[in-house]
Write a protein that holds these residues in place. Structure first.
Motif, mmCIF file in Angstrom:
data_model
loop_
_atom_site.group_PDB
_atom_site.id
_atom_site.type_symbol
_atom_site.label_atom_id
_atom_site.label_comp_id
_atom_site.label_asym_id
_atom_site.label_seq_id
_atom_site.Cartn_x
_atom_site.Cartn_y
_atom_site.Cartn_z
ATOM 1 N N ALA A 233 0.831 -1.207 0.000
ATOM 2 C CA ALA A 233 0.000 0.000 0.000
ATOM 3 C C ALA A 233 0.867 1.259 0.000
ATOM 4 N N GLU A 234 1.921 1.265 0.784
ATOM 5 C CA GLU A 234 2.809 2.417 0.833
ATOM 6 C C GLU A 234 3.512 2.621 -0.515
ATOM 7 N N ARG A 235 3.874 1.517 -1.163
ATOM 8 C CA ARG A 235 4.485 1.626 -2.492
ATOM 9 C C ARG A 235 3.514 2.260 -3.483
ATOM 10 N N ILE A 236 2.255 1.841 -3.430
ATOM 11 C CA ILE A 236 1.229 2.417 -4.307
ATOM 12 C C ILE A 236 1.075 3.913 -4.034
ATOM 13 N N ARG A 237 1.007 4.273 -2.758
ATOM 14 C CA ARG A 237 0.839 5.686 -2.388
ATOM 15 C C ARG A 237 1.957 6.545 -2.972
ATOM 16 N N LEU A 238 3.188 6.083 -2.824
ATOM 17 C CA LEU A 238 4.336 6.856 -3.308
ATOM 18 C C LEU A 238 4.345 6.979 -4.827
ATOM 19 N N VAL A 239 4.032 5.882 -5.509
ATOM 20 C CA VAL A 239 4.026 5.908 -6.976
ATOM 21 C C VAL A 239 3.013 6.932 -7.488
ATOM 22 N N ILE A 240 1.816 6.934 -6.911
ATOM 23 C CA ILE A 240 0.772 7.872 -7.363
ATOM 24 C C ILE A 240 1.125 9.306 -6.964
ATOM 25 N N TYR A 241 1.643 9.497 -5.775
ATOM 26 C CA TYR A 241 1.997 10.842 -5.292
ATOM 27 C C TYR A 241 3.104 11.467 -6.143
ATOM 28 N N ASN A 242 4.014 10.632 -6.642
ATOM 29 C CA ASN A 242 5.140 11.136 -7.430
ATOM 30 C C ASN A 242 4.832 11.212 -8.924
ATOM 31 N N HIS A 243 3.600 10.893 -9.290
ATOM 32 C CA HIS A 243 3.213 10.917 -10.703
ATOM 33 C C HIS A 243 2.482 12.219 -11.021
ATOM 34 N N THR A 244 2.820 12.819 -12.147
ATOM 35 C CA THR A 244 2.145 14.031 -12.606
ATOM 36 C C THR A 244 1.287 13.703 -13.812
ATOM 37 N N LEU A 245 0.027 14.050 -13.735
ATOM 38 C CA LEU A 245 -0.907 13.784 -14.825
ATOM 39 C C LEU A 245 -1.019 15.025 -15.702
ATOM 40 N N ALA A 246 -0.782 14.842 -16.991
ATOM 41 C CA ALA A 246 -0.914 15.950 -17.938
ATOM 42 C C ALA A 246 -2.287 15.898 -18.581
ATOM 43 N N TYR A 247 -2.970 17.047 -18.551
ATOM 44 C CA TYR A 247 -4.282 17.143 -19.194
ATOM 45 C C TYR A 247 -4.350 18.483 -19.925
ATOM 46 N N GLY A 248 -4.339 18.410 -21.265
ATOM 47 C CA GLY A 248 -4.295 19.630 -22.041
ATOM 48 C C GLY A 248 -3.015 20.390 -21.744
ATOM 49 N N MET A 249 -3.154 21.650 -21.388
ATOM 50 C CA MET A 249 -2.001 22.478 -21.040
ATOM 51 C C MET A 249 -1.756 22.516 -19.535
ATOM 52 N N GLN A 250 -2.468 21.660 -18.804
ATOM 53 C CA GLN A 250 -2.366 21.676 -17.347
ATOM 54 C C GLN A 250 -1.745 20.380 -16.834
ATOM 55 N N THR A 251 -1.195 20.461 -15.645
ATOM 56 C CA THR A 251 -0.690 19.272 -14.966
ATOM 57 C C THR A 251 -1.394 19.129 -13.628
ATOM 58 N N LEU A 252 -1.646 17.888 -13.242
ATOM 59 C CA LEU A 252 -2.331 17.606 -11.980
ATOM 60 C C LEU A 252 -1.483 16.649 -11.156
ATOM 61 N N ASN A 253 -1.381 16.949 -9.896
ATOM 62 C CA ASN A 253 -0.746 16.034 -8.954
ATOM 63 C C ASN A 253 -1.827 15.399 -8.100
ATOM 64 N N MET A 254 -1.796 14.086 -8.015
ATOM 65 C CA MET A 254 -2.831 13.357 -7.286
ATOM 66 C C MET A 254 -2.226 12.623 -6.100
ATOM 67 N N SER A 255 -3.101 12.284 -5.190
ATOM 68 C CA SER A 255 -2.711 11.433 -4.067
ATOM 69 C C SER A 255 -3.874 10.514 -3.736
ATOM 70 N N VAL A 256 -3.577 9.473 -2.964
ATOM 71 C CA VAL A 256 -4.616 8.515 -2.563
ATOM 72 C C VAL A 256 -4.500 8.228 -1.077
ATOM 73 N N SER A 257 -5.633 7.855 -0.499
ATOM 74 C CA SER A 257 -5.674 7.385 0.885
ATOM 75 C C SER A 257 -5.971 5.896 0.868
ATOM 76 N N LEU A 258 -5.263 5.129 1.688
ATOM 77 C CA LEU A 258 -5.355 3.677 1.635
ATOM 78 C C LEU A 258 -5.607 3.078 3.013
ATOM 79 N N GLY A 259 -6.442 2.064 3.053
ATOM 80 C CA GLY A 259 -6.702 1.315 4.276
ATOM 81 C C GLY A 259 -6.386 -0.156 4.062
ATOM 82 N N VAL A 260 -5.762 -0.760 5.053
ATOM 83 C CA VAL A 260 -5.291 -2.142 4.929
ATOM 84 C C VAL A 260 -5.861 -2.985 6.060
ATOM 85 N N SER A 261 -6.332 -4.180 5.708
ATOM 86 C CA SER A 261 -6.754 -5.137 6.743
ATOM 87 C C SER A 261 -6.315 -6.538 6.342
#
Length: 295
Positions: A233-261
């Motif tokens: 889960a932590e690996r997934i969080r870091l990969v998404i947090y460090n990824h920049t999404l390009a949309y048109g002329m804009q860039t978006l930075n995303m993050s996720v919240s994760l729960g583990v059981s």
């Protein structure tokens, strides 16, 4: 010494009926193969029916399209293999094995008998393709909620029966509504598909990703402890947090919240799922972009 793989291309009805009348006069192969749409059962029935005519010590059937491979009997020195196709539709590969080399007349007979297997395999292939479509989310190309319900019921039983670990990771995209509101639903769709692909690249081959609903995903991890699931889960969080999404002329930075059981001895399927879901909402309540393990 192996016989070079042969390709069975288009087999039309005329060829099928002629083969059936000539070679299967005293055998019920054709009718027996109409009783199932299960690949394993089809190949087993076929090999059992032809065994007296073409003795063999083992067989292997593989179908990469559905990630199938099953074996029966022994691996031996001699074998003959056939890639089965009809109308450019791949139906898998069948290999028969035995200690003695297959004779030319046996191979001719086998190739004729394989005509009876082609159509049942085609029906099974089309059925499995339909099932896959019904259990796949069209946007993210992940498995859907229906597929999750079936998979967790199966894995829950296996884990309890064999005393194995089983874990869940719930994933929710942070501030997803603002992406739709500020950039439009097309951008939201691209964000969902992008997150799904990043998760797929971050998990193991044995882990299964599902779109649970909206911007929420769930990952089913068989034979995985809570600590190992938290690491993934932590690996997934870091990969998404460090990824920049390009949309048109804009860039978006995303993050996720994760729960583990992880599965506990007194769990029902419902309590197992709820615990992971609650942990995810705790991650969101505590500031988002983090992993929380169920207590």
């Amino acid at each position: 010494m192996k016989k070079k793989i042969a390709n069975l291309a288009v087999v039309n009805n005329k060829t099928y009926e002629a083969t059936r009348a000539t070679n299967l006069q005293h055998y019920d192969i054709s009718s027996a193969l109409q009783t199932t749409l299960n690949f394993h059962e089809l190949i087993t029935i076929f090999c059992e029916k032809i065994h007296l005519m073409i003795p063999h010590d083992g067989m292997v059937y593989c179908n990469p399209q559905f990630n199938l491979e099953f074996k029966k009997g022994m691996n031996t020195r001699h074998s003959c293999s056939y890639k089965l196709t009809i109308e450019d539709l791949p139906l898998g590969e069948l290999r028969l094995m035995r200690r003695q080399r297959f004779g030319n007349e046996e191979l001719k007979l086998l190739e004729a008998l394989l005509c009876c297997l082609i159509y049942p395999l085609r029906n099974a292939t089309m059925y499995q393709q339909a099932l896959q479509m019904a259990q796949t989310d069209p946007l993210t190309k992940t498995k859907n909620r229906t597929a999750f319900n079936e998979a967790i019921a199966r894995e829950f039983k296996l884990a309890n029966r064999n005393s194995k670990h089983l874990s869940l990771i719930f994933v929710d995209i942070d501030h997803f509504k603002s992406i739709n509101d500020n950039h439009g639903h097309e951008c939201g769709d691209i964000a969902l598909a992008s997150v799904a692909n990043l998760i797929k690249d971050s998990i193991r081959g044995s882990d299964i990703l599902f779109r649970y609903g909206g911007e929420e995903f769930v990952i089913l991890l068989s034979e995985t402890s809570l600590d190992d699931a938290e690491d993934i889960a932590e690996r997934i969080r870091l990969v998404i947090y460090n990824h920049t999404l390009a949309y048109g002329m804009q860039t978006l930075n995303m993050s996720v919240s994760l729960g583990v059981s992880s599965l506990r001895g007194n769990d029902s399927i419902g309590s197992f799922i709820k615990r992971a879901d609650r942990a995810m909402y705790l991650a969101k309540a505590n500031g988002r972009n983090q992993v929380k393990r169920a207590q």
